[in-house]
Design an enzyme around this catalytic site. Structure first.
Site: not given
Length: 163
Positions: A51, A63, A81
């Site tokens: 990814h 993150e 995601d």
């Protein structure tokens, strides 16, 4: 604009949703990666690396596995995601707390593209925790479908707009 992309594993959700986020963005969009790397899963690490390579430098990566409200700001574009990992990471909090957090996101003036794995088409899991996870995933999916401006199902990188 709030968009919701859902589909099965390896259906092409991320590539379709990434294209949408790039189209919506007026500046470099943010990619919110929700995977909690503390699981020490090598196969998932490889998936994450794919990814990262796919999105290249088109996104600013953040993150955040648990609290999406602390990273989303006004007037920006975000790709989350994925909500499936957000659910897994927040299972101890329960559905109501996850929904409250998502409600806060909908009150922020920004573009958000949500991705969720569609895991509700199989058999009912035997194990209690797995059943709860599948149930919450379905409820979160319903919440997103109801509240997003558009809902897109993805199969084999083909998009079908439902709303």
């Amino acid at each position: 604009m709030k968009s919701f992309y859902f589909g099965g594993q390896k259906s092409g959700k991320t590539s379709c949703a990434s294209a949408k986020a790039l189209k919506l963005a007026t500046s470099k969009p943010y990619y919110i990666a929700t995977y909690d790397n503390s699981y020490k899963d090598e196969a998932m690490k490889e998936r994450v690396n794919r990814h990262i390579k796919q999105r290249g430098n088109e996104f600013i990566t953040i993150e955040e596995p648990k609290d999406l409200t602390k990273v989303i700001k006004e007037n920006e574009t975000y790709l989350i995601d994925c909500i499936t990992m957000f659910i897994l990471n927040n299972m101890p909090l329960g559905y109501e707390e996850m929904e409250k957090q998502l409600q806060k996101l909908f009150s922020i003036n920004c573009n958000i593209v949500f991705i969720l794995n569609d895991i509700n088409n199989g058999v009912i899991p035997m194990e209690k925790y797995s059943r709860e996870f599948v149930d919450i995933s379905g409820l979160i999916g319903q919440f997103l479908a109801k509240n997003c401006d558009e809902v897109i199902e993805v199969k084999y990188c083909l998009e079908r707009k439902l709303k």
